[in-house]
Design a protein around this motif. Sequence first.
Motif, PDB file in Angstrom:
ATOM      1  N   TYR A 100       0.764  -1.013  -0.193  1.00 30.57           N
ATOM      2  CA  TYR A 100      -0.010  -0.239  -0.165  1.00 30.57           C
ATOM      3  C   TYR A 100       0.394   0.866  -0.623  1.00 30.57           C
ATOM      4  CZ  TYR A 100      -3.190  -3.389   1.243  1.00 30.57           C
ATOM      5  OH  TYR A 100      -4.034  -4.864   1.452  1.00 30.57           O
ATOM      6  N   LYS A 118      -4.100  10.400  -5.358  1.00 30.53           N
ATOM      7  CA  LYS A 118      -3.458   9.372  -5.012  1.00 30.53           C
ATOM      8  C   LYS A 118      -2.520   8.645  -6.370  1.00 30.53           C
ATOM      9  CE  LYS A 118      -8.150   7.370  -5.134  1.00 30.53           C
ATOM     10  NZ  LYS A 118      -9.481   6.270  -5.325  1.00 30.53           N
ATOM     11  N   TYR A 122       2.188   7.635  -5.011  1.00 27.43           N
ATOM     12  CA  TYR A 122       2.070   6.100  -6.060  1.00 27.43           C
ATOM     13  C   TYR A 122       3.405   6.684  -7.140  1.00 27.43           C
ATOM     14  CZ  TYR A 122       3.368   3.357  -9.542  1.00 27.43           C
ATOM     15  OH  TYR A 122       3.997   2.293 -10.734  1.00 27.43           O
ATOM     16  N   ASN A 144      -8.127   1.550  -3.404  1.00 31.32           N
ATOM     17  CA  ASN A 144      -7.235   2.801  -2.038  1.00 31.32           C
ATOM     18  C   ASN A 144      -8.272   2.103  -0.857  1.00 31.32           C
ATOM     19  OD1 ASN A 144      -6.187   4.710  -1.285  1.00 31.32           O
ATOM     20  ND2 ASN A 144      -7.597   6.330  -0.648  1.00 31.32           N
ATOM     21  N   SER A 146      -7.747   2.796   2.600  1.00 32.97           N
ATOM     22  CA  SER A 146      -8.330   3.745   3.945  1.00 32.97           C
ATOM     23  C   SER A 146      -8.760   3.751   5.040  1.00 32.97           C
ATOM     24  CB  SER A 146      -7.481   5.386   2.948  1.00 32.97           C
ATOM     25  OG  SER A 146      -6.591   6.379   3.415  1.00 32.97           O
ATOM     26  N   ALA A 256      -4.080   8.201   0.687  1.00 35.96           N
ATOM     27  CA  ALA A 256      -3.768   7.395  -0.345  1.00 35.96           C
ATOM     28  C   ALA A 256      -3.548   6.156   0.419  1.00 35.96           C
ATOM     29  CB  ALA A 256      -3.981   7.990  -1.546  1.00 35.96           C
ATOM     30  N   TYR A 257      -3.870   5.146  -0.038  1.00 34.89           N
ATOM     31  CA  TYR A 257      -3.158   3.952   0.453  1.00 34.89           C
ATOM     32  C   TYR A 257      -4.120   2.494  -0.744  1.00 34.89           C
ATOM     33  CZ  TYR A 257      -2.199   4.751   4.872  1.00 34.89           C
ATOM     34  OH  TYR A 257      -1.935   5.890   6.913  1.00 34.89           O
ATOM     35  N   ASN A 258      -2.927   3.298  -1.709  1.00 32.69           N
ATOM     36  CA  ASN A 258      -3.873   2.065  -3.952  1.00 32.69           C
ATOM     37  C   ASN A 258      -2.723   1.104  -2.871  1.00 32.69           C
ATOM     38  OD1 ASN A 258      -4.466   5.115  -4.295  1.00 32.69           O
ATOM     39  ND2 ASN A 258      -5.276   3.609  -4.883  1.00 32.69           N
ATOM     40  N   ASP A 287     -11.935  -0.502  -5.339  1.00 31.31           N
ATOM     41  CA  ASP A 287     -12.686  -1.083  -3.243  1.00 31.31           C
ATOM     42  C   ASP A 287     -13.958  -2.070  -3.697  1.00 31.31           C
ATOM     43  OD1 ASP A 287     -11.349   1.171  -2.871  1.00 31.31           O
ATOM     44  OD2 ASP A 287     -12.857   2.003  -2.142  1.00 31.31           O
TER      45      ASP A 287
END
Length: 321
Positions: A100, A118, A122, A144, A146, A256-258, A287
């Motif tokens: 992530y 995002k 990244y 994501n 999050s 952002a936690y992609n 998601d």
Amino acid sequence: MKKLLVIAMTLVLTSCGLGTSGGFVPTGSLSGPLKETQRLDGLSIGVGSKNFQEQIILGKMAGILLQSAGAKVKDLTNMPGSDTSRQAMLQDQIQFSWEYTGTAWISYMGHETGIPDKQEQYDAVAKEDREKNGLIWLKPAPMNNSYGFGVTRKTADRLKLSKLSQIESLPAKERTFCVESEFANRNDGFEPMLKHYGVPLGSGVPRSNVRTLDTGAVYAATSNGDCLFGEIYTTDGRIKSLDLVVLEDDKKYFPAYNVAPVVSKKVLDQYPQLPKLFEPVSDKLTDEVLIDLNAQVDVDGREPSDVAMDWLVKEGFVLRD
């Protein structure tokens, strides 16, 4: 102390099985958009994951894809914690994992706060990890995982809620929250979030309106109506099983936690076709998809490897042998 920590981590990494689930990885034949991918014959690769269901599902998915392309896969999914997984990658115990962006940026690279945008998050994490550690981030997924806040569908319909910014327009008595202790105490957590959205703790949100609970209890309390807003992880399977509505972070507070595939540079240099194997799959990981896959494991009790294989087959990426 730091030296002792490194020694302890090394002992964990070199112990039998790394404390992972390991074991069976299904194999099929690449299909659809992956059918013409150049094979990976001769590649021996360790695939790791952390020890929560989403990570295990993604790890099994990677193992299936790599093995179906001809690679010999060492399944080291379900490692005990993020630090173990990260050290395994840095020490070349594994050469592939899903990671992530926000986690790597904050927890691994030591930055105090994440980047809500995002693409910017990244780009920043991919650049730093490549330059410092020789780890290459492939194309991220749209999903994501999050922090967020959810409400019951009944509440969303009653108050016409869809965005976090709407909290400010509610009467103070309706601004009730259930949160985890970690989130409640983070410097990028609950109190700064309330301030960001114009309802500071103590004035906009009375302290008596906030309950601090364990993760599972937060979901149950929100579903039962003990609080209006419950802290959630935005791809958690319980969102679906409890029919919760995730409110849009319309003022872009949360980092952002992609998730993205991460592979060691030495492997990618030798097998440059790897991005073509994973990009079409990453593109499908929204998601909504992860919520459904997570629910199949967490709620329905299915095996992660079966869930991963069934989804890859359904999407036309793999044919069963």
